[in-house]
Design an enzyme around this catalytic site. Sequence first.
Site, mmCIF file in Angstrom:
data_model
loop_
_atom_site.group_PDB
_atom_site.id
_atom_site.type_symbol
_atom_site.label_atom_id
_atom_site.label_comp_id
_atom_site.label_asym_id
_atom_site.label_seq_id
_atom_site.Cartn_x
_atom_site.Cartn_y
_atom_site.Cartn_z
ATOM 1 N N ASP A 74 0.799 -1.233 0.000
ATOM 2 C CA ASP A 74 0.000 0.000 0.000
ATOM 3 C C ASP A 74 0.823 1.271 0.000
ATOM 4 O OD1 ASP A 74 0.685 -0.483 2.854
ATOM 5 O OD2 ASP A 74 -0.566 1.284 3.173
ATOM 6 N N ASP A 77 5.460 0.300 3.423
ATOM 7 C CA ASP A 77 5.625 -0.943 4.176
ATOM 8 C C ASP A 77 5.423 -2.142 3.247
ATOM 9 O OD1 ASP A 77 2.861 -1.129 3.791
ATOM 10 O OD2 ASP A 77 2.428 -0.161 5.706
ATOM 11 N N TYR A 226 -6.236 1.227 8.310
ATOM 12 C CA TYR A 226 -7.217 1.656 7.312
ATOM 13 C C TYR A 226 -8.620 1.348 7.827
ATOM 14 C CZ TYR A 226 -3.471 2.419 3.926
ATOM 15 O OH TYR A 226 -2.351 2.879 3.276
ATOM 16 N N GLU A 467 5.832 9.806 3.476
ATOM 17 C CA GLU A 467 5.451 8.482 2.980
ATOM 18 C C GLU A 467 4.486 8.647 1.813
ATOM 19 O OE1 GLU A 467 4.194 4.057 4.621
ATOM 20 O OE2 GLU A 467 3.761 5.789 5.874
#
Length: 485
Positions: A74, A77, A226, A467
């Site tokens: 995603d 990571d 999420y 990120e």
Amino acid sequence: MSSKKHFVLGFCLVILFVNAASIDYGTALTKSLLYYEAQRSGKLPPNQRVQWHGDSALKDGKDEGIDLTGGYYDAGDNVKFGFPMAFTVTMLSWSVIEFEHQLNSKNELKNALNAIKWGTDYFIKAHKEPHVLYGEIGDGNSDHQCWERPEDMTTPRNAYKIDEQHPGSDLAGETAAALAAAAIAFSRSDPGYSKQLLTHAKELFDFAKKFPGEYQTSISVAGQFYSSSGYEDELLWAAVWLLKATQDKRYLDYINDKSTSSGGTRSMFSWDDKYVGAQLLIAKDLLEKKFPGKESSLSEYKKNAEEFICNCIQKGNSNVKKSSGGLLWWQRWNNLQYVTTATFVITSYADTLSATKNSLQCTSGKVEPLQLITFVKSQVDYILGENPRKMSYMVGFGTNYPKKIHHRGASIVSIKKDRTPVGCHEGFTLWFDKNAANPNVLDGAIVGGPDLSDNYNDDRNNFQQAEAATANTAPLVGVLARLAS
């Protein structure tokens, strides 16, 4: 006209031309699709262009006795989160549906379809039975304790699913939307595959409706990363895409039944909140007179979509905040994800307004389609470097872009250059804490972005700003194709 006026007009046109030509949207488009190749999980294909990335997570699903390889990591990571992955695929598919001609003219249509298919092939594997869907591989908590290349992963790769006893209407609904939108995207180039995608989309929508519930109650490990704020928006979003893909009246009936609870005017459009997307698709169809006799019952959707756009362009009742440098600003954590979705929505609607010879009516007056595109351009130009810091927030675009983004694979030497395994904690000391640029450039990644004061701290530790995520770049693919053409 006097020679002086000729000169002034000519000078203005030159200035306009220089400004218009100063940002290479075509190159940004190419990089935006390269990014998805760097995020691929599984066995990489022979035509893989991002060469520093290798095969990874080749045993995913083994604990369940099925093949769950493929799909996308995603963000920075090594977890495969199905919920944002599905939204990413929906937005990539919408980009192809809406801007197919522009993508083709820039020779990027095939790459865009490949990016979609890498996700949809995985969703087909994850949906082995009508009422079973795998929604996560790996666990965010154990993953975040390690800093490893995906090729070296030592963290658990547990597979988590939803089923009749453990429902997840939001996850099933969003995956249905992704597959239905992808079915439209592939309808011309691969009708057989398109039909297969549609079968899965219909089954998942029925599953989502029949067994209601929020997916994080069934996949608790997803909740921390999420968490869904509800599933009514995903069901509506899926119904809209299924209606577009099938023209089946039962989906229109569902949309009509939900019109009294159409979501109201939303403050953002994101992987969690799909109301704006659903409202906009209905609004576009109303402009194109595709719902004869239903105009009044569906008008609330159009009103809410238009109010969202008015608020973004600073002409509404509840305008979105802007940074001093002019960037739309929602929150300090990964703000650019909301900017890219807003630009897509505005671009899409501007083109439909133009095609149907309409304009947008906001509280503070009438807005023409060209004004909307000019606004979109201001936001995209900011992202690509026209901002107070003169920094591009797309990695690899221009010369001044984030060099220390929070991304495991990009921050550790490529396995193609050094096959020595990098251990779980070793990665932190050898690479994460290293005060140097990442050895691999994650081309096309859109980072979280600057703060409200237009400041950005290029630091691996600064995951709120530094990120990137797959959901950030997906909406920009279509917008860049439109601007490049």
